[in-house]
Design a protein around this motif. Structure first.
Motif, PDB file in Angstrom:
ATOM      1  N   GLU A 121     -29.628 -26.286  -9.143  1.00 42.95           N
ATOM      2  CA  GLU A 121     -28.280 -25.813  -9.482  1.00 42.95           C
ATOM      3  C   GLU A 121     -28.361 -24.493 -10.257  1.00 42.95           C
ATOM      4  O   GLU A 121     -27.670 -23.521  -9.944  1.00 42.95           O
ATOM      5  CB  GLU A 121     -27.547 -26.896 -10.294  1.00 42.95           C
ATOM      6  N   ILE A 122     -29.249 -24.478 -11.250  1.00 38.83           N
ATOM      7  CA  ILE A 122     -29.354 -23.306 -12.125  1.00 38.83           C
ATOM      8  C   ILE A 122     -29.888 -22.082 -11.369  1.00 38.83           C
ATOM      9  O   ILE A 122     -29.489 -20.951 -11.635  1.00 38.83           O
ATOM     10  CB  ILE A 122     -30.261 -23.665 -13.338  1.00 38.83           C
ATOM     11  N   GLU A 123     -30.762 -22.306 -10.425  1.00 41.07           N
ATOM     12  CA  GLU A 123     -31.270 -21.170  -9.640  1.00 41.07           C
ATOM     13  C   GLU A 123     -30.126 -20.491  -8.882  1.00 41.07           C
ATOM     14  O   GLU A 123     -30.080 -19.263  -8.774  1.00 41.07           O
ATOM     15  CB  GLU A 123     -32.369 -21.633  -8.677  1.00 41.07           C
ATOM     16  N   ASP A 124     -29.196 -21.283  -8.370  1.00 40.87           N
ATOM     17  CA  ASP A 124     -28.020 -20.699  -7.701  1.00 40.87           C
ATOM     18  C   ASP A 124     -27.177 -19.893  -8.691  1.00 40.87           C
ATOM     19  O   ASP A 124     -26.628 -18.848  -8.336  1.00 40.87           O
ATOM     20  CB  ASP A 124     -27.156 -21.803  -7.075  1.00 40.87           C
ATOM     21  N   HIS A 125     -27.085 -20.390  -9.928  1.00 41.01           N
ATOM     22  CA  HIS A 125     -26.299 -19.659 -10.928  1.00 41.01           C
ATOM     23  C   HIS A 125     -26.915 -18.282 -11.181  1.00 41.01           C
ATOM     24  O   HIS A 125     -26.203 -17.289 -11.281  1.00 41.01           O
ATOM     25  CB  HIS A 125     -26.245 -20.440 -12.247  1.00 41.01           C
ATOM     26  N   VAL A 126     -28.245 -18.258 -11.301  1.00 40.96           N
ATOM     27  CA  VAL A 126     -28.914 -16.980 -11.576  1.00 40.96           C
ATOM     28  C   VAL A 126     -28.642 -15.993 -10.433  1.00 40.96           C
ATOM     29  O   VAL A 126     -28.340 -14.821 -10.672  1.00 40.96           O
ATOM     30  CB  VAL A 126     -30.435 -17.180 -11.791  1.00 40.96           C
ATOM     31  N   ALA A 127     -28.703 -16.478  -9.208  1.00 38.46           N
ATOM     32  CA  ALA A 127     -28.418 -15.599  -8.055  1.00 38.46           C
ATOM     33  C   ALA A 127     -26.983 -15.080  -8.120  1.00 38.46           C
ATOM     34  O   ALA A 127     -26.719 -13.905  -7.835  1.00 38.46           O
ATOM     35  CB  ALA A 127     -28.662 -16.360  -6.750  1.00 38.46           C
ATOM     36  N   ASP A 128     -26.045 -15.939  -8.503  1.00 38.68           N
ATOM     37  CA  ASP A 128     -24.648 -15.500  -8.638  1.00 38.68           C
ATOM     38  C   ASP A 128     -24.505 -14.449  -9.747  1.00 38.68           C
ATOM     39  O   ASP A 128     -23.801 -13.454  -9.576  1.00 38.68           O
ATOM     40  CB  ASP A 128     -23.738 -16.694  -8.964  1.00 38.68           C
ATOM     41  N   TYR A 129     -25.174 -14.681 -10.884  1.00 43.26           N
ATOM     42  CA  TYR A 129     -25.084 -13.699 -11.981  1.00 43.26           C
ATOM     43  C   TYR A 129     -25.651 -12.352 -11.524  1.00 43.26           C
ATOM     44  O   TYR A 129     -25.091 -11.302 -11.836  1.00 43.26           O
ATOM     45  CB  TYR A 129     -25.830 -14.191 -13.231  1.00 43.26           C
ATOM     46  N   ASP A 130     -26.753 -12.400 -10.801  1.00 44.57           N
ATOM     47  CA  ASP A 130     -27.351 -11.141 -10.311  1.00 44.57           C
ATOM     48  C   ASP A 130     -26.367 -10.375  -9.428  1.00 44.57           C
ATOM     49  O   ASP A 130     -26.229  -9.162  -9.540  1.00 44.57           O
ATOM     50  CB  ASP A 130     -28.633 -11.432  -9.526  1.00 44.57           C
ATOM     51  N   LYS A 131     -25.685 -11.093  -8.564  1.00 44.44           N
ATOM     52  CA  LYS A 131     -24.719 -10.447  -7.665  1.00 44.44           C
ATOM     53  C   LYS A 131     -23.582  -9.813  -8.465  1.00 44.44           C
ATOM     54  O   LYS A 131     -23.211  -8.663  -8.233  1.00 44.44           O
ATOM     55  CB  LYS A 131     -24.167 -11.489  -6.676  1.00 44.44           C
ATOM     56  N   HIS A 132     -23.062 -10.542  -9.434  1.00 42.68           N
ATOM     57  CA  HIS A 132     -21.951 -10.018 -10.237  1.00 42.68           C
ATOM     58  C   HIS A 132     -22.403  -8.864 -11.135  1.00 42.68           C
ATOM     59  O   HIS A 132     -21.641  -7.919 -11.358  1.00 42.68           O
ATOM     60  CB  HIS A 132     -21.314 -11.124 -11.065  1.00 42.68           C
TER      61      HIS A 132
END
Ligand SMILES: [Fe+2]
Length: 145
Positions: A121-132
């Motif tokens: 779950e957290i790995e997906d969050h990091v990818a989302d933060y990178d995109k934003h």
């Protein structure tokens, strides 16, 4: 546990993004107003998912607003004035960088126990933060003319 802090930060960030969404002013108002709405919806979905992970483990997530405020590492946004786009962008970049850093710490803590539910779950969050963060930094960058 770092996950408690992360949950508290998601809650506070959700509210901070609303303050910016409501009080933003400037030429890119419409785009930024819509962007912050998408972002707070996404942050709320993350908050809900993380809380539900506690229940999957038969634990109770921290749920009191007072506890969130005590635990959160994010600084509250002044709520009684307007924000320009640049200032708001800098606030969001700072918060997303802090969320990204904490997410990596959460990941590390749970990786030790082979807790793949949290890690994935957290790995997906990091990818989302990178995109934003890319989007936000590009917003601040001066245009090439
Ligand atoms: Fe709205």
């Amino acid at each position: 546990m770092k996950l408690d802090i992360y949950l508290a930060d998601l809650f506070v960030l959700y509210q901070k993004l609303h303050v910016i969404h409501w009080n933003i002013t400037g030429r890119q108002f419409k785009a930024f107003h819509a962007f912050t709405e998408d972002l707070y919806d996404e942050v709320h979905a993350k908050f809900d998912t993380v809380a539900e992970i506690y229940r999957m483990k038969e634990k109770f997530p921290p749920s009191k607003i007072k506890d969130y405020l005590d635990k959160s590492t994010l600084k509250e946004t002044p709520a009684n004035r307007a924000f320009g786009i640049d200032e708001a962008t800098e606030i969001i970049i700072g918060d997303l960088e802090a969320m990204r850093e904490l997410a990596l710490e959460v990941r590390k803590e749970h990786e030790k126990d082979d807790d793949f539910v949290v890690v994935n779950e957290i790995e997906d969050h990091v990818a989302d933060y990178d995109k934003h963060l890319w989007f936000m930094r590009a917003t601040l960058a001066k245009e090439n003319k």
